[in-house]
Design an enzyme around this catalytic site. Sequence first.
Site, mmCIF file in Angstrom:
data_model
loop_
_atom_site.group_PDB
_atom_site.id
_atom_site.type_symbol
_atom_site.label_atom_id
_atom_site.label_comp_id
_atom_site.label_asym_id
_atom_site.label_seq_id
_atom_site.Cartn_x
_atom_site.Cartn_y
_atom_site.Cartn_z
ATOM 1 N N HIS A 252 0.835 -1.197 0.000
ATOM 2 C CA HIS A 252 0.000 0.000 0.000
ATOM 3 C C HIS A 252 0.876 1.255 0.000
ATOM 4 O O HIS A 252 0.633 2.206 -0.732
ATOM 5 C CB HIS A 252 -0.930 -0.042 1.221
ATOM 6 C CG HIS A 252 -1.903 1.086 1.246
ATOM 7 N ND1 HIS A 252 -1.998 1.963 2.293
ATOM 8 C CD2 HIS A 252 -2.815 1.489 0.346
ATOM 9 C CE1 HIS A 252 -2.934 2.850 2.035
ATOM 10 N NE2 HIS A 252 -3.451 2.589 0.866
ATOM 11 N N HIS B 90 1.404 4.085 -3.176
ATOM 12 C CA HIS B 90 1.190 5.525 -3.038
ATOM 13 C C HIS B 90 2.471 6.331 -3.285
ATOM 14 O O HIS B 90 2.410 7.546 -3.382
ATOM 15 C CB HIS B 90 0.583 5.861 -1.671
ATOM 16 C CG HIS B 90 -0.894 5.580 -1.608
ATOM 17 N ND1 HIS B 90 -1.836 6.446 -2.118
ATOM 18 C CD2 HIS B 90 -1.581 4.523 -1.126
ATOM 19 C CE1 HIS B 90 -3.048 5.941 -1.933
ATOM 20 N NE2 HIS B 90 -2.922 4.776 -1.333
ATOM 21 N N HIS C 204 -7.587 -0.161 -4.783
ATOM 22 C CA HIS C 204 -8.298 -0.203 -3.497
ATOM 23 C C HIS C 204 -9.516 -1.117 -3.573
ATOM 24 O O HIS C 204 -9.844 -1.818 -2.611
ATOM 25 C CB HIS C 204 -8.679 1.214 -3.052
ATOM 26 C CG HIS C 204 -7.485 2.034 -2.649
ATOM 27 N ND1 HIS C 204 -6.830 2.860 -3.518
ATOM 28 C CD2 HIS C 204 -6.812 2.127 -1.468
ATOM 29 C CE1 HIS C 204 -5.806 3.434 -2.897
ATOM 30 N NE2 HIS C 204 -5.775 3.009 -1.651
ATOM 31 N N GLU D 43 -9.724 11.074 -5.295
ATOM 32 C CA GLU D 43 -8.429 11.141 -4.611
ATOM 33 C C GLU D 43 -7.879 12.565 -4.604
ATOM 34 O O GLU D 43 -6.851 12.829 -3.999
ATOM 35 C CB GLU D 43 -7.413 10.174 -5.244
ATOM 36 C CG GLU D 43 -6.351 9.732 -4.232
ATOM 37 C CD GLU D 43 -5.119 9.076 -4.831
ATOM 38 O OE1 GLU D 43 -5.026 8.947 -6.057
ATOM 39 O OE2 GLU D 43 -4.227 8.696 -4.039
ATOM 40 N N HIS E 176 -11.121 11.756 -0.224
ATOM 41 C CA HIS E 176 -10.346 10.631 0.297
ATOM 42 C C HIS E 176 -9.381 11.063 1.400
ATOM 43 O O HIS E 176 -9.331 10.457 2.467
ATOM 44 C CB HIS E 176 -9.616 9.948 -0.867
ATOM 45 C CG HIS E 176 -8.621 8.921 -0.452
ATOM 46 N ND1 HIS E 176 -7.264 9.123 -0.563
ATOM 47 C CD2 HIS E 176 -8.770 7.698 0.095
ATOM 48 C CE1 HIS E 176 -6.624 8.052 -0.120
ATOM 49 N NE2 HIS E 176 -7.515 7.170 0.289
ATOM 50 N N HIS F 25 -9.411 10.088 5.538
ATOM 51 C CA HIS F 25 -8.280 9.498 6.278
ATOM 52 C C HIS F 25 -7.987 10.313 7.536
ATOM 53 O O HIS F 25 -7.749 9.772 8.606
ATOM 54 C CB HIS F 25 -7.025 9.447 5.394
ATOM 55 C CG HIS F 25 -6.888 8.165 4.628
ATOM 56 N ND1 HIS F 25 -6.134 7.111 5.081
ATOM 57 C CD2 HIS F 25 -7.420 7.751 3.456
ATOM 58 C CE1 HIS F 25 -6.192 6.113 4.214
ATOM 59 N NE2 HIS F 25 -6.980 6.475 3.207
ATOM 60 N N HIS G 31 -12.712 2.394 2.680
ATOM 61 C CA HIS G 31 -12.555 2.128 1.255
ATOM 62 C C HIS G 31 -13.754 1.390 0.662
ATOM 63 O O HIS G 31 -14.035 1.527 -0.531
ATOM 64 C CB HIS G 31 -11.202 1.478 0.954
ATOM 65 C CG HIS G 31 -10.140 2.535 0.804
ATOM 66 N ND1 HIS G 31 -10.020 3.277 -0.348
ATOM 67 C CD2 HIS G 31 -9.232 3.033 1.677
ATOM 68 C CE1 HIS G 31 -9.049 4.172 -0.184
ATOM 69 N NE2 HIS G 31 -8.561 4.050 1.033
HETATM 70 CU CU LIG Z 1 -4.600 3.854 -0.260
#
Ligand SMILES: [Cu+2]
Length: 671
Positions: A211, A215, A241, A345, A360, A364, A400
Amino acid sequence: MKFALVLIGLCALAAADTVDDTFYKHQTQVLHLVEHIYEPISSHYEDLTTIKKTYDPLQHLDNFKDGDHVKHFVHDVTHGKYLAHDEIFNIFHPHHRRQMVYLFEILYGAKDFDSFFNMAVWARDHMSPRMFLYAFSVAVLHRTDCKGITLPPAYEITPDMFLTTDVMRKAYQAKMTATKTVIPMKFTGSIKNPEQRVAYFGEDIGVNSHHSHWHMDFPFWWKRSYDVTKDRRGELFFYMHHQMVNRFDAERLSNWLPQVEPLNWHHEIEEGFAPAAMYFNGQEFPMRPDGIHFHDLPWFTVKDTEDYEDRIRNVIAKGYVKASDGHTIFLNGTEGINILGLVVESLDHDYNRHYFGKLHSNAHVLLSKVTDPEQKFGTPPGVMEHFETATRDPAFFRLHKHIDNLFKQHKDMLTPYTKEELDFPGVTVDAVKVVGKSEDSTANQIVTFFDESHINLGNMWVHTPEKVGIEVTMKRLNHEAFKYVITATAEKETEGIVRIFLSPTYNWFGQEITLQDGHWGAIEMDRFPVKLTAGENVITRSGKKSVVTIDEPMSFAEIHKAVADKDATHFHKEFRHCGFPHRLLVPKGRPEGMHYKLMVVITDYHKDVVVPDMDVEHMDKLQSVGYCGVMEGKIPDGKPMGYPFDRRISCEESFITKNMKFVDITVKTRV
Ligand SMILES: [Cu+2]
Ligand SMILES: *[C@@H]1O[C@H](CO)[C@@H](O)[C@H](O)[C@H]1NC(C)=O
């Protein structure tokens, strides 16, 4: 090894891509620089200490794309305007991110390798370690002169971001007493927590480093003005995802847990999470008790986040977005999902970034700060604010799932594929089976099991006597080697793309899952081009070759050894380090065997491939395109990711064409 084979092929194709002495030198320098990342540059690397003592960036402004940029940077860093050494770098914090991007742009814009590396040494010596590390890693992954350089696995560079406090403490004791030690690491929760049954997935160090690596290959702050454009990156964000969520659901089902519930801004977050981990500076990762509600933060509110989401739902329902120049873009074409990914995103896009905001990222941060929203207690960031730690928290998958449902809403609006679109005239898939280790071809069974992984902690501290050997072991899911054997008939010689998916046969209630319900949860296993001859073809494909997975990464020690031996089989300029851990390719299954449908579809290579000069051999050599796409140029397979299971299926009978074959297989876990 998978990539050794790939290498031989590619090297033969392009000799210029092979590594040379300069490459080995650079590889070594990079390794030295990321060793003992929390400590000052090691005094026993003369190459580094010389640079550290003599290099002054201000004397070399011409070696960078933008000299003024370097001047400001050096000024601000030396005047204490940057994140302090012992503060925690948080990519979601706007100031931290701005500082990191500033450094990245300098490193990325250095005109040659030496300028890049000298500047990196300077930055390493003056900055917060993880801020430096992140900018440096992304630069290594994207600079042309760094192609092929292998970064050690993230869990060896910053083990504190992957291991629990008890393990780190024992390791420290072992180091102090110079005692050879093997420390077993447990998963965080207790048996009283049902989520614990799938902790082996979310807490798998390979899943976490996948992951985090993904990114870094596709940073959300990447600007379109950088010279590498990233093909279909919004769609990749969705798809990678989406597949992680599907895989998590399959693991849950293997452990008699229902599918993960999408989270809801107005409901409490049922599951708490206690990371039991500590940052390098001694601050503890915050824990979240069960049943907490979302709270507004001083910077943005829950309502802001909901508003962004409503606007996104709105354009999904309307079926179009407006670009900044006013023209309308319909979302019903193949570009639609990519645009939605960019918007969700909040990547650098043209569709009114302020209006759609940062759904997104905000989500988080809301999750991460939920226990100290006002920052009254100065609580450090939670696991959700670092890509290396996020998947440990079951709430990651709930978030997600929620986001995935937005994408599903869009895909559900598209016209289902017609028979003509789905069919590959002249090609019939006659039979499919999986053959495991036992070679009992009638079994159609894959066996999974848990084995032990060792991580060497030698890199954590300086002066750990070389031979002491401090290791952590953990239980990790794995599977016995298997292969697919596919029999297909072609009327004439042709080329196709084989697409393999896996889907659980029964849901949590024990009912058979229909294709109408189950298509969205399909797990991609592999996708590869084949040449078909007229008549019967037997296609054998090893599970190991999967384009969604990568082998275990090389450790620090293994990279060092490969460099010392100048063993070119370990390095290749096109090698991709992004990918799902191969060990976890197959969901765990159950001790008595769990039923899955293996779905194989062969499509027409010549209709699908969008890169004109891409032949079958070349395409077959591309690694991990499944969830990681390509770093440069276009993704050769032009079909939407997840094809043909990405759209609504109204009727199973009218969906299945003769170029598809679905068979029942069993996944059995060895106990
Ligand atoms: Cu991610
Ligand atoms: C998408 O929708 C627009 C507007 O309804 C229509 O003109 C266009 O043909 C559609 N495109 C596809 C690929 O379905």
